[in-house]
Motif scaffolding. Structure first.
Motif, mmCIF file in Angstrom:
data_model
loop_
_atom_site.group_PDB
_atom_site.id
_atom_site.type_symbol
_atom_site.label_atom_id
_atom_site.label_comp_id
_atom_site.label_asym_id
_atom_site.label_seq_id
_atom_site.Cartn_x
_atom_site.Cartn_y
_atom_site.Cartn_z
ATOM 1 N N MET A 148 -98.937 -155.597 97.476
ATOM 2 C CA MET A 148 -98.232 -156.360 98.500
ATOM 3 C C MET A 148 -98.958 -157.661 98.826
ATOM 4 O O MET A 148 -100.145 -157.820 98.517
ATOM 5 C CB MET A 148 -98.102 -155.526 99.782
ATOM 6 C CG MET A 148 -97.358 -154.214 99.631
ATOM 7 S SD MET A 148 -97.039 -153.410 101.222
ATOM 8 C CE MET A 148 -95.709 -154.438 101.864
ATOM 9 N N TYR A 163 -90.537 -156.450 103.168
ATOM 10 C CA TYR A 163 -90.466 -154.985 103.148
ATOM 11 C C TYR A 163 -90.736 -154.433 104.539
ATOM 12 O O TYR A 163 -90.125 -153.460 104.985
ATOM 13 C CB TYR A 163 -91.483 -154.447 102.145
ATOM 14 C CG TYR A 163 -91.463 -152.949 101.983
ATOM 15 C CD1 TYR A 163 -90.445 -152.322 101.276
ATOM 16 C CD2 TYR A 163 -92.474 -152.155 102.525
ATOM 17 C CE1 TYR A 163 -90.418 -150.937 101.117
ATOM 18 C CE2 TYR A 163 -92.460 -150.774 102.368
ATOM 19 C CZ TYR A 163 -91.433 -150.173 101.667
ATOM 20 O OH TYR A 163 -91.415 -148.803 101.524
ATOM 21 N N LYS A 168 -94.630 -158.612 105.436
ATOM 22 C CA LYS A 168 -95.335 -157.843 104.408
ATOM 23 C C LYS A 168 -94.374 -157.623 103.248
ATOM 24 O O LYS A 168 -93.327 -156.980 103.408
ATOM 25 C CB LYS A 168 -95.825 -156.510 104.988
ATOM 26 C CG LYS A 168 -96.739 -156.682 106.219
ATOM 27 C CD LYS A 168 -96.950 -155.354 106.950
ATOM 28 C CE LYS A 168 -97.653 -155.556 108.282
ATOM 29 N NZ LYS A 168 -99.093 -155.732 108.181
ATOM 30 N N SER A 169 -94.707 -158.168 102.091
ATOM 31 C CA SER A 169 -93.773 -158.215 100.968
ATOM 32 C C SER A 169 -94.320 -157.446 99.766
ATOM 33 O O SER A 169 -95.488 -157.599 99.398
ATOM 34 C CB SER A 169 -93.520 -159.676 100.571
ATOM 35 O OG SER A 169 -92.647 -159.763 99.465
ATOM 36 N N ARG A 170 -93.466 -156.613 99.156
ATOM 37 C CA ARG A 170 -93.835 -155.911 97.924
ATOM 38 C C ARG A 170 -93.649 -156.841 96.732
ATOM 39 O O ARG A 170 -92.621 -157.504 96.603
ATOM 40 C CB ARG A 170 -92.987 -154.648 97.755
ATOM 41 C CG ARG A 170 -93.339 -153.554 98.735
ATOM 42 C CD ARG A 170 -92.459 -152.326 98.590
ATOM 43 N NE ARG A 170 -92.590 -151.670 97.296
ATOM 44 C CZ ARG A 170 -92.388 -150.360 97.097
ATOM 45 N NH1 ARG A 170 -92.075 -149.586 98.126
ATOM 46 N NH2 ARG A 170 -92.501 -149.834 95.898
ATOM 47 N N TRP A 206 -100.947 -151.495 98.811
ATOM 48 C CA TRP A 206 -100.066 -151.204 99.935
ATOM 49 C C TRP A 206 -100.814 -150.765 101.191
ATOM 50 O O TRP A 206 -100.478 -151.184 102.299
ATOM 51 C CB TRP A 206 -99.063 -150.123 99.526
ATOM 52 C CG TRP A 206 -99.724 -148.857 99.036
ATOM 53 C CD1 TRP A 206 -100.232 -148.646 97.773
ATOM 54 C CD2 TRP A 206 -99.994 -147.679 99.776
ATOM 55 N NE1 TRP A 206 -100.796 -147.385 97.694
ATOM 56 C CE2 TRP A 206 -100.657 -146.771 98.906
ATOM 57 C CE3 TRP A 206 -99.737 -147.263 101.085
ATOM 58 C CZ2 TRP A 206 -101.061 -145.496 99.296
ATOM 59 C CZ3 TRP A 206 -100.138 -145.993 101.493
ATOM 60 C CH2 TRP A 206 -100.789 -145.127 100.601
#
Length: 448
Positions: free
Chosen positions: A207, A232, A251-253, A297
């Motif tokens: 992430m 996300y 917060k981005s995957r 993560w």
């Protein structure tokens, strides 16, 4: 084929400054919660190291409550007679790779489990803002992270093992036990002492986290769903002043097809030029890495890092859940109270949570937003502000977080849970004499 391993909690984890108070209760004259605002009603603390010892204790004692990592701000975990805290010094972690599940000792903390899962190629769907909390305690109170499509932490539970008030070992699963399972997962500590939890897993993922400052409230009103769906997991931090959101944490995957693409401007908010703490005056040293730096993560989903004291420390917390379709109205309702709220506030956070089927979850059958308040530790003042907030949010059937501070009347609280009668029947089945009840449960679930 199941992969089973036994791990010892490392000396580094045991000695970390945030965890050491949890392991030195014997030297304390009075037991307090993490924030220091709540003093427990007994110093009779039992610390069994195995399920068999838990079972023997439950059979022996006439009244008890389970005490986890002490992160609740009210008396939900309190007892006037006996506290039981099964903190494992040697924890069993069993990964079932084909089924994509992991079974753990219930007292294990997310911050202890997550690195091991990542090392073995697996991940959880979400984490709370703090990794310091126990798995069983977080699930029992419907604790959550954020994300439009992410259920609270309890939604990852696919099976559990508990010891009932009579000393019987009961195993329940999503697959086999239907309504009983859905009633037991968010159990509020009233059905039994949970000893093992099985959680759903997914392949591990990486992430990035981005922070933006000063999002105009007018933009939030017009684009709330788009803003909350931009990553996300998305959190909004505000002090309710100046018609703006102080910080937006995205917060981005990395592998997601709709991974967040950072720009200097985000709906009128500007990209932060350094790591930030949600409370602007505090150092970001304790916070998870930002600025678009790639990481696993478990080092991005929480706001705070495992090895440091989280958040502010000396604080109070409240939180209210409202159906997502009323998100903007609820936010504006609180914003109208800014002059009453802000003098006693450190920071507020807005998060989104998907609907679930767990009877006592605040998100039962409704996608929700959570309005969280981190207060200065001044209960006389906060206790006067909470009724104002609850009155403003009453039109949206706001449900308080079970482990945080609220002043809602029991009759009103009970009316918000359509499965409460069924839950009480389940409690009667597993604890017919009320051995696991306390004043908090008696008042809020059974009181007038």
């Amino acid at each position: 084929m199941k992969k089973r391993t036994f791990i010892k909690l490392s000396s580094a984890v045991i000695a970390s400054p945030v965890l050491s108070p949890l392991l030195t209760w014997a030297g304390e004259t009075k037991l307090k919660n993490w924030a220091g605002n709540y003093t427990y009603s007994t110093d009779c603390l039992h610390r069994p190291s195995s399920a068999a010892q838990v079972q023997a204790l439950v059979k022996k004692l006439d009244s008890l409550r389970v005490l986890g990592t002490r992160h609740c701000f009210n008396g939900i975990a309190d007892s006037t007679q006996n506290l039981v805290s099964p903190i494992p010094m040697e924890a069993a972690i069993a990964i079932d790779a084909p089924a994509r599940t992991v079974t753990v000792d219930a007292g294990l903390k997310y911050g202890q489990l997550a690195p091991y899962l990542h090392k073995n190629g697996f991940a959880l769907h979400n984490l709370a803002s703090l990794p310091h909390i126990s798995i069983a305690g977080a699930c029992a109170t419907a604790t959550h992270g954020s994300g439009m499509k992410n259920g609270n932490l309890a939604t990852a539970v696919s099976a559990l093992e508990m010891i009932t008030a009579g000393g019987d070992v009961v195993r329940l699963s999503r697959k086999k036990d239907g309504d009983t399972f859905r009633g037991a997962v968010v159990g509020l500590g009233t059905l039994g002492v949970v000893t093992k939890v099985t959680l759903d897993l997914q392949p591990t993922y990486m992430m990035k986290q981005y922070v933006y400052e000063n999002l105009p409230l007018s933009q939030l009103k017009e684009h709330f769903n788009a803003i909350m769906a931009s990553g996300y997991s998305v959190s909004l931090f505000t002090d309710w002043q100046k018609q703006r959101i102080n910080e937006v944490w995205i917060k981005s995957r990395l592998e997601a097809s709709s991974a967040f693409q950072p720009n200097a401007d985000f709906y009128g908010a500007m990209h932060a030029t350094k790591n930030l703490h949600p409370i602007a005056e505090l150092s970001a040293e304790n916070c998870t890495e930002q600025m678009g730096v790639t990481g696993p993560w478990y080092e991005r989903l929480p706001h705070f890092r495992m090895g440091f004291t989280p958040s502010s420390g000396k604080e109070l917390q409240s939180e209210y859940f409202v159906p997502r379709q009323h998100a903007v109205e609820a936010i504006l309702a609180v914003e109208r109270l800014r002059n009453q709220v802000s003098p006693h506030l450190m920071i507020s956070e807005v998060r989104s949570i998907a609907a679930d089927e767990l009877w006592m979850s605040p998100c039962y059958k409704q996608p929700s937003i959570a309005l969280h308040f981190t207060w200065k530790q001044d209960w006389p003042s906060v206790s006067k502000v909470l009724p104002l907030i609850e009155k403003e949010l009453a039109a949206y059937q706001a449900r308080p977080h079970w482990g945080k501070l609220f002043t809602m009347a029991p009759a009103k609280l009970q009316s918000l849970y359509e499965k409460l009668h069924d839950f009480k029947q389940l409690a009667k089945q597993y604890d017919p004499k009320g051995k696991l009840r306390n004043e908090f449960i008696a008042r809020n679930l059974y009181g007038n």
